[in-house]
Design a protein around this motif. Sequence first.
Motif, PDB file in Angstrom:
ATOM      1  N   ALA A 168      17.720   5.534  13.069  1.00 11.28           N
ATOM      2  CA  ALA A 168      18.527   6.509  12.405  1.00 11.28           C
ATOM      3  C   ALA A 168      18.585   6.424  11.270  1.00 11.28           C
ATOM      4  CB  ALA A 168      19.866   6.803  13.095  1.00 11.28           C
ATOM      5  N   LEU A 169      18.853   5.056  10.516  1.00 13.26           N
ATOM      6  CA  LEU A 169      18.973   4.729   9.200  1.00 13.26           C
ATOM      7  C   LEU A 169      17.698   4.751   8.608  1.00 13.26           C
ATOM      8  CD1 LEU A 169      20.477   3.663   6.970  1.00 13.26           C
ATOM      9  CD2 LEU A 169      20.107   1.464   7.423  1.00 13.26           C
ATOM     10  N   SER A 170      16.592   4.344   9.196  1.00  8.77           N
ATOM     11  CA  SER A 170      15.160   4.529   8.517  1.00  8.77           C
ATOM     12  C   SER A 170      14.747   6.063   8.416  1.00  8.77           C
ATOM     13  CB  SER A 170      14.173   3.776   9.430  1.00  8.77           C
ATOM     14  OG  SER A 170      12.848   3.936   9.011  1.00  8.77           O
ATOM     15  N   LEU A 171      14.931   6.941   9.521  1.00 13.63           N
ATOM     16  CA  LEU A 171      14.650   8.136   9.416  1.00 13.63           C
ATOM     17  C   LEU A 171      15.618   9.038   8.434  1.00 13.63           C
ATOM     18  CD1 LEU A 171      14.173   8.984  13.078  1.00 13.63           C
ATOM     19  CD2 LEU A 171      12.466   8.711  11.533  1.00 13.63           C
ATOM     20  N   MET A 172      16.731   8.526   8.431  1.00 13.56           N
ATOM     21  CA  MET A 172      17.423   9.264   7.355  1.00 13.56           C
ATOM     22  C   MET A 172      17.068   9.019   5.949  1.00 13.56           C
ATOM     23  SD  MET A 172      20.015  11.567   7.260  1.00 13.56           S
ATOM     24  CE  MET A 172      20.825  11.190   8.914  1.00 13.56           C
ATOM     25  N   LYS A 173      16.687   7.844   5.657  1.00 12.45           N
ATOM     26  CA  LYS A 173      16.428   7.539   4.084  1.00 12.45           C
ATOM     27  C   LYS A 173      14.909   8.297   3.985  1.00 12.45           C
ATOM     28  CE  LYS A 173      18.613   2.972   3.800  1.00 12.45           C
ATOM     29  NZ  LYS A 173      18.404   1.501   3.640  1.00 12.45           N
ATOM     30  N   GLU A 174      14.272   8.315   4.969  1.00  8.85           N
ATOM     31  CA  GLU A 174      12.949   9.058   4.763  1.00  8.85           C
ATOM     32  C   GLU A 174      13.177  10.522   4.610  1.00  8.85           C
ATOM     33  OE1 GLU A 174      10.388   8.101   8.055  1.00  8.85           O
ATOM     34  OE2 GLU A 174      10.136   6.166   7.646  1.00  8.85           O
TER      35      GLU A 174
END
Length: 648
Positions: free
Chosen positions: A601-607
């Motif tokens: 989720a963190l990776s997707l949110m940063k993208e």
Amino acid sequence: MLLSEVNRQVQERLQDYFDHAEPALDFIEQAVFDDPAFIEDWEPRARLLSDFLKSQQNLVWLYYAEADSGNMLGVNLDPKGRYVVSRITTENDLVPRGYEVQADDTIVEVSIAPESPGRYDARQRPWFQKAVRYSEDGETVWTSPYQFLESETFGITAARAVTSPSGDTIGVLAADIELGRIGTFLDSFPVAEGGGVFLLLEDGELVVPNAIRSVAELNEIHRAFRDSDINLSAVRSGETLELEFSDSGIDYIGLFQEIVLPGEIRYFGAVVVPENAYLRTVQRNALLAFITGLVILLLAILLAIRQARKVTRPLSLLGDELEQIGNLRFRDTGLEIRSDIREIALISTALGKMKISLRAFSRYVPRDLVRQLLAQNEEARPGGSLKEVTAVFTDLAGFTAYSESLAPDQAFAELSTFLEVVANAQERHHGITSSFTGDGTLALFNAPDTLEDHGTEACLAAMEILEELEALNQERRSRGCFPFEARIGINTAEVLLGNLGTRDRFAYTAIGDGVNLASRLEGLGKVYVTPIIVGGDCVAQVGTAIEWRKIDRIAVVGRDQATDLYQPLGRSGEVSAALLQARDAYENALNTYFAGDFESALSLMKEAEWPGGPDGPTQRMIERIQSFIDHPNTVPSPWDGIIHAQVK
């Protein structure tokens, strides 16, 4: 003596016709210029003009035309007996469109004569051009009698130019006076057998040529003295011109005298009788006695009518004004009613004071609520009932700290500017501002009247508030002023709606958990750094009319039940593809977060890059997910994606 009596009667009748024109032009000017945007918001003016024309017996047209565009708004009594509004705008290439004001004040489009009217540019008409030529003097100009366009009716147009303070012509007011009844009156006038009465112009032409077609003998008489050596222009005021002529073996005597009426046109009354009748003293005296009696009778009738109008017209205007005030509808301009009757003048003065008081009172309560009580013939009393409404809390972010640097009157002025933007937008979307809470408001939609799509209207009003504030802030930033930033919370729920307070004083409001939730959502705008947050129940009611972004799922302070938080992006079909793509990326990351996969989720949110720069909800979610990763013991267990808010 004969001519004097006839001339006086004709002049009295004509003067009565002309007297209606000046007050009509005054009324048009007041009705038109109470709102500079009258062409766009034309329906209220159309109703006023239509009602006024119905009270006039001798006027057939009332209208106003703009000088720069040719736009025109007018009302006329058409051949079918309808009061038809004609609206001509550049949007329709100056082609007239007709409307009829129904008995219930609704306005419907109707066909007008001719059935397929062509382009009509009032600025090319003689009455318009003449009024413009005399605009510096500000006087009313009068046309010569003429046959009205697309009509068999003869009449006269009274026109007056309206100018700006710099002297430029803004437009022209006009009223048409129909002269057909004058012709009928002249035809029926009793003179000696074989004679007749005429109303002429200076060149000897009939003022109302189509009025005597049914009397062939009078047409022949007119032709006969028209062919004679007549020079009415040489007749001085007060003088009588006598002309002798023959026709078909009969000798006639024509007596001509000027009739003084408004305008530059000279009018003449003509009495034509056979010479033998004119010379017979007894017959002449009998005729004069008859005419004298007729004149006295007509004068008495005219005086009675004038006196009656002095009473009935002011009372009619007072009645209309009272009805408008009773419905809490106040004209922007005052209605000045002048009367020689003392009692009517006192009533008019008292009405003006009452209007000022009620206008001030109406600013303290929602007008729609009072109008509903009036329509139901009910008195307001404490109590309420359950009803689904959409509650909207609006707050001005940062104003408390900003106001400390302002004088009290400056703080109130700044706050009033903000609140006016908010309240006006909500009113345009059929909401009522129930209360002002410091630097914020509570608005209710679907109250007191039923509003089927109240959730949609509430959200559209909120987005409109942001648009207007942004336009206002561009000018404020240029002056170095504090920019207005609103936080808005919206929720739809069944609440207790009604009058809350004591028996003597109460307020119309809504109470319940759903209203409290709307207030909490407004407060969460500070947490997520987003101006509008909408609850899930409202989103379900609105549906796909608006594009949404789901922000989070949270349990606000005071509630254990979770609430889905949404942000409106705009009307469906009007949101850019880039914004929709960013929305989908954010919601994909949010669903992964709800599933408990924090690393992904963190990776997707940063993208999930948001168009236009840093995004409050994105930054907030990144911070929370990073905190859960760094401190796993802070993750609620069992994990269901719900966060309990710690602040209001």
